[in-house]
Design a protein around this motif. Structure first.
Motif, mmCIF file in Angstrom:
data_model
loop_
_atom_site.group_PDB
_atom_site.id
_atom_site.type_symbol
_atom_site.label_atom_id
_atom_site.label_comp_id
_atom_site.label_asym_id
_atom_site.label_seq_id
_atom_site.Cartn_x
_atom_site.Cartn_y
_atom_site.Cartn_z
ATOM 1 N N LEU A 16 0.840 -1.212 0.000
ATOM 2 C CA LEU A 16 0.000 0.000 0.000
ATOM 3 C C LEU A 16 0.873 1.259 0.000
ATOM 4 C CD1 LEU A 16 -2.934 -0.999 2.404
ATOM 5 C CD2 LEU A 16 -2.905 -0.933 -0.111
ATOM 6 N N HIS A 17 1.950 1.170 -0.789
ATOM 7 C CA HIS A 17 2.894 2.284 -0.904
ATOM 8 C C HIS A 17 3.728 2.044 -2.161
ATOM 9 C CE1 HIS A 17 6.178 5.039 0.042
ATOM 10 N NE2 HIS A 17 5.388 5.574 0.987
ATOM 11 N N PHE A 18 3.702 2.983 -3.088
ATOM 12 C CA PHE A 18 4.403 2.793 -4.356
ATOM 13 C C PHE A 18 5.920 2.777 -4.162
ATOM 14 C CE2 PHE A 18 0.330 3.509 -6.223
ATOM 15 C CZ PHE A 18 0.384 2.969 -7.497
ATOM 16 N N PRO A 46 -10.000 2.012 -12.143
ATOM 17 C CA PRO A 46 -8.902 2.175 -11.181
ATOM 18 C C PRO A 46 -8.869 1.029 -10.173
ATOM 19 C CG PRO A 46 -10.096 4.236 -11.457
ATOM 20 C CD PRO A 46 -10.915 3.192 -12.145
ATOM 21 N N LEU A 47 -7.663 0.603 -9.851
ATOM 22 C CA LEU A 47 -7.493 -0.460 -8.858
ATOM 23 C C LEU A 47 -6.995 0.097 -7.526
ATOM 24 C CD1 LEU A 47 -5.772 -3.100 -11.175
ATOM 25 C CD2 LEU A 47 -8.178 -3.024 -10.471
ATOM 26 N N PHE A 48 -6.454 1.306 -7.565
ATOM 27 C CA PHE A 48 -5.953 1.944 -6.345
ATOM 28 C C PHE A 48 -6.512 3.350 -6.226
ATOM 29 C CE2 PHE A 48 -2.592 -1.089 -7.483
ATOM 30 C CZ PHE A 48 -2.466 -1.800 -6.299
ATOM 31 N N GLU A 49 -6.741 3.786 -5.006
ATOM 32 C CA GLU A 49 -7.052 5.178 -4.704
ATOM 33 C C GLU A 49 -5.764 5.819 -4.198
ATOM 34 O OE1 GLU A 49 -10.196 5.507 -1.906
ATOM 35 O OE2 GLU A 49 -11.684 4.539 -3.208
ATOM 36 N N ARG A 50 -5.313 6.870 -4.891
ATOM 37 C CA ARG A 50 -4.066 7.514 -4.532
ATOM 38 C C ARG A 50 -4.380 8.827 -3.842
ATOM 39 N NH1 ARG A 50 -4.213 4.915 -9.216
ATOM 40 N NH2 ARG A 50 -2.400 3.740 -10.007
ATOM 41 N N ALA A 51 -3.809 9.006 -2.663
ATOM 42 C CA ALA A 51 -4.012 10.240 -1.906
ATOM 43 C C ALA A 51 -2.735 10.551 -1.147
ATOM 44 C CB ALA A 51 -5.186 10.089 -0.927
ATOM 45 N N ARG A 52 -2.661 11.775 -0.619
ATOM 46 C CA ARG A 52 -1.463 12.146 0.136
ATOM 47 C C ARG A 52 -1.288 11.260 1.368
ATOM 48 N NH1 ARG A 52 -1.198 18.790 0.233
ATOM 49 N NH2 ARG A 52 -0.912 19.069 -2.030
ATOM 50 N N SER A 53 -2.390 10.796 1.908
ATOM 51 C CA SER A 53 -2.322 9.970 3.121
ATOM 52 C C SER A 53 -1.875 8.547 2.834
ATOM 53 C CB SER A 53 -3.689 9.940 3.812
ATOM 54 O OG SER A 53 -4.678 9.446 2.907
ATOM 55 N N VAL A 55 -2.102 4.934 -0.069
ATOM 56 C CA VAL A 55 -2.724 4.221 -1.181
ATOM 57 C C VAL A 55 -3.692 3.201 -0.615
ATOM 58 C CG1 VAL A 55 -2.304 2.687 -3.148
ATOM 59 C CG2 VAL A 55 -0.688 4.523 -2.637
ATOM 60 N N ARG A 56 -4.860 3.116 -1.229
ATOM 61 C CA ARG A 56 -5.844 2.108 -0.830
ATOM 62 C C ARG A 56 -6.344 1.384 -2.059
ATOM 63 N NH1 ARG A 56 -10.740 4.232 2.451
ATOM 64 N NH2 ARG A 56 -10.845 5.580 0.619
#
Length: 294
Positions: A16-18, A46-53, A55-56
């Motif tokens: 859960l982190h690129f 999309p398979l991932f939700e990318r946000a500053r907080s 990855v989900r």
């Protein structure tokens, strides 16, 4: 979609982190992001939700993860199977067994060699005590003996009940008797394995329990020699049943009362990896023991 897409997806889904996933995969983060983007385009969502907080996984990502994991497991299993097959094509197999089990071991080895002629087979026939030591020292891949093994660093896998039986020539007077008692053997000459061998110790223990003193015409450390004398009608013998080697013109009879049996076993070195060739040989032994009702 390529296999690397599934591997990259699984790495990101686990971390859960690129950045961490990229380091684990030994690729740059932009390369990983590009590959995931290609996969999402192929899947169509999309398979991932990318946000500053962080990855989900999206709902689609959670669903896809199940199938991606299953596909990778299948691929890895296939690679392992092919590797094992390649090992059987060029590998080696070292087997040790006592003379009394030759009739079981030789057909099992022949079946292995027919299926994998590239294997280099080494078959050693010796007393169980010596075989156990060689197996424990890593000089054999698998052995045949009895359960429990004498040495603590060996595992014994029982495969059949080793019963002592009377063996006579096909034309012998006792060949037609269903169960042979000690009284019928009083005048019979015996050909027996030599003293010091485990089978001979079992035979002597049974005779002692029956208070029977056999008339011994021949002693030999070779099962083949004992059977040759019996086959010629010059003596009878007592050997473990079943699977006598070269059983032509021989008849196996039950003894009455029945001698105490032992569990014949495949012997393995504890904690040591089992080679594909050894596992294949063991499977052949188990199958033949089951067929013979052992």
């Amino acid at each position: 979609m390529e296999l690397r897409h599934l591997r990259y997806f699984s790495a990101v889904a686990d971390a859960l982190h690129f950045g961490r996933a990229a380091r684990r995969l030994h690729v740059s983060q932009p390369t990983l992001s590009h590959q995931i983007h290609q996969l999402e385009e192929e899947v169509g969502t999309p398979l991932f939700e990318r946000a500053r907080s962080g990855v989900r996984l999206t709902q689609a990502g959670e669903l896809f993860r199940t199938y991606a994991s299953r596909a990778l497991e299948d691929v890895n299993a296939g690679l392992s199977a092919v590797g094992a097959l390649r090992g059987l094509a060029t590998g080696a197999l070292r087997v040790g067994y006592p003379p009394s089990m030759r009739g079981l071991v030789v057909p099992a080895l022949a079946a292995v060699l027919r299926r994998h002629p590239g294997l280099a087979l080494s078959a050693q026939e010796a007393v169980v005590r010596k075989l156990e030591r060689q197996l424990a020292d890593g000089k054999l891949d698998v052995g045949l003996g009895y359960a429990p093994a004498r040495l603590a660093d060996l595992d014994a896998e029982p495969v059949f009940d080793s019963r002592l039986t009377l063996v006579v020539a096909r034309g012998h007077a006792l060949a037609g008797v269903e169960s042979v008692g000690m009284k019928l053997l009083t005048e019979e000459p015996f050909a027996l394995l030599s003293r010091g061998l485990r089978v001979r110790a079992r035979v002597d223990a049974h005779f002692a329990a029956m208070r029977f003193a056999p008339r011994i015409a021949l002693e030999s450390n070779a099962v083949a020699t004992v059977l040759a004398i019996v086959r010629a009608g010059l003596a009878v013998t007592v050997l473990p049943e079943p699977r006598l080697a070269d059983a032509e013109r021989l008849v196996v009879k039950r003894l009455s009362p029945a001698p105490r049996s032992e569990l014949a076993a495949l012997l393995w070195r504890k904690g040591a990896p089992r080679t594909p060739a050894a596992e294949l040989f063991a499977a052949e032994v188990r199958a033949r023991a089951k067929e013979d009702g052992g």
